[in-house]
Structures are given as C-alpha cells and as structure tokens.
Design a protein around this motif. Structure first.
Motif, mmCIF file in Angstrom:
data_model
loop_
_atom_site.group_PDB
_atom_site.id
_atom_site.type_symbol
_atom_site.label_atom_id
_atom_site.label_comp_id
_atom_site.label_asym_id
_atom_site.label_seq_id
_atom_site.Cartn_x
_atom_site.Cartn_y
_atom_site.Cartn_z
ATOM 1 N N LYS A 29 -48.017 -5.445 27.322
ATOM 2 C CA LYS A 29 -48.744 -5.565 28.593
ATOM 3 C C LYS A 29 -47.828 -5.193 29.762
ATOM 4 O O LYS A 29 -48.248 -4.516 30.695
ATOM 5 C CB LYS A 29 -49.297 -6.978 28.748
ATOM 6 C CG LYS A 29 -50.466 -7.256 27.803
ATOM 7 C CD LYS A 29 -50.826 -8.714 27.709
ATOM 8 C CE LYS A 29 -51.355 -9.314 28.969
ATOM 9 N NZ LYS A 29 -51.800 -10.710 28.798
ATOM 10 N N SER A 32 -47.501 -1.479 29.827
ATOM 11 C CA SER A 32 -48.744 -0.881 30.327
ATOM 12 C C SER A 32 -48.832 -0.973 31.844
ATOM 13 O O SER A 32 -49.296 -0.035 32.505
ATOM 14 C CB SER A 32 -49.962 -1.566 29.705
ATOM 15 O OG SER A 32 -50.042 -1.264 28.340
ATOM 16 N N LYS A 33 -48.382 -2.077 32.398
ATOM 17 C CA LYS A 33 -48.407 -2.231 33.861
ATOM 18 C C LYS A 33 -47.462 -1.240 34.536
ATOM 19 O O LYS A 33 -47.754 -0.728 35.604
ATOM 20 C CB LYS A 33 -48.026 -3.656 34.256
ATOM 21 C CG LYS A 33 -49.112 -4.656 33.973
ATOM 22 C CD LYS A 33 -48.686 -6.060 34.347
ATOM 23 C CE LYS A 33 -49.772 -7.042 33.940
ATOM 24 N NZ LYS A 33 -49.371 -8.423 34.152
ATOM 25 N N THR A 37 -50.450 3.074 30.787
ATOM 26 C CA THR A 37 -50.978 2.783 29.453
ATOM 27 C C THR A 37 -49.798 2.624 28.500
ATOM 28 O O THR A 37 -48.692 3.106 28.790
ATOM 29 C CB THR A 37 -51.881 3.917 28.900
ATOM 30 O OG1 THR A 37 -51.071 5.066 28.645
ATOM 31 C CG2 THR A 37 -53.023 4.263 29.841
ATOM 32 N N ILE A 38 -50.040 1.997 27.387
ATOM 33 C CA ILE A 38 -48.986 1.856 26.384
ATOM 34 C C ILE A 38 -48.637 3.236 25.797
ATOM 35 O O ILE A 38 -47.479 3.504 25.489
ATOM 36 C CB ILE A 38 -49.369 0.823 25.289
ATOM 37 C CG1 ILE A 38 -48.132 0.422 24.475
ATOM 38 C CG2 ILE A 38 -50.464 1.315 24.400
ATOM 39 C CD1 ILE A 38 -47.123 -0.368 25.212
ATOM 40 N N ASP A 39 -49.621 4.117 25.696
ATOM 41 C CA ASP A 39 -49.360 5.480 25.216
ATOM 42 C C ASP A 39 -48.379 6.206 26.141
ATOM 43 O O ASP A 39 -47.472 6.890 25.672
ATOM 44 C CB ASP A 39 -50.656 6.292 25.106
ATOM 45 C CG ASP A 39 -51.509 5.876 23.928
ATOM 46 O OD1 ASP A 39 -50.964 5.293 22.971
ATOM 47 O OD2 ASP A 39 -52.719 6.137 23.969
#
Length: 127
Positions: A29, A32-33, A37-39
């Motif tokens: 998380k 992602s922030k 995105t995590i990608d």
C-alpha cells in the motif's frame, strides 16, 4: 519457492541494527501511494539506474519493506540508515525479498487461465 509454501520470513540486513526486509500488505500500500500503482513500483525497481533518483527509490522500497517491523517508520528515518557501504547489499536483499514474497505460480505470463469446457480449451482473462 514452492507455490504452496508461505513460510518466507524476509531477508536479514544490517542497517542501524539488524533488520529484516519483507514485503507485506502495508508495504505494498505504501508503494502504491508513492508510485500510483504497485505495478509502477515494480517497474521502477526493475529499471533502476544508479543515480540520485535510485537512492530515493531504494529508500522508499526499504521503508515499505520495514513496515512489518515498525509501523511508525518513515522515509527520513530509513534514509539515515542507508550508508554507502550497505546500499548494494540492501538492493540485493530487497530483490530477494520481492522474489521470496511471491510464491511460484502456475499462471501463464499472459494472465490467462486455460479452462476445460466439455473437452475444449478456453481462455479466460483474470484481470
């Protein structure tokens, strides 16, 4: 790592003290922030170039991978833990951490799963 083996406990590294880098949900998380995105976070890590931006990325990834130990840890604290003599080992530890956190999958690279339907093979997207 066996796809049924979830016993991965992270990678040990000496920073301000012995720490264990491990990628958990709070860490993902956090990534992602920072990357949208995590990608994007994974792509950024995979294409790392050894420049000033790399050190920012290494600090963000390290913070994410230490959240399991200390949910109050922040980028500034982590930035002061990373020294010239340990950043290469840290990069390697995070790389191993990423691989160790992801059990092997039988899922095809295309994110399609073949299913059997009355003897015929069908592809179903799992996005």
């Amino acid at each position: 790592m066996d796809k049924n083996d979830f016993s991965y406990n992270g990678e040990k590294i000496i920073l301000d003290k012995e720490r264990t880098v491990r990628l958990t949900i709070p860490g993902m998380k956090f990534l992602s922030k920072h990357y949208g995105t995590i990608d994007n976070a994974f792509k950024k890590f995979e294409t790392a170039k050894w420049n000033a931006e790399f050190f920012d990325d290494l600090t963000i990834w390290t913070t994410a991978c230490l959240l399991h130990e200390d949910d109050k840890i922040n980028i500034k604290k982590v930035e002061n833990m990373i020294e010239f003599n340990n950043f290469t080992k840290l990069f390697i530890a995070i790389t191993k951490c990423i691989k160790g956190s992801m059990p092997e999958s039988n899922m095809p690279e295309s994110n399609e799963v073949a299913t059997e339907n009355q003897g015929e093979s069908q592809s179903t997207s799992i996005e």
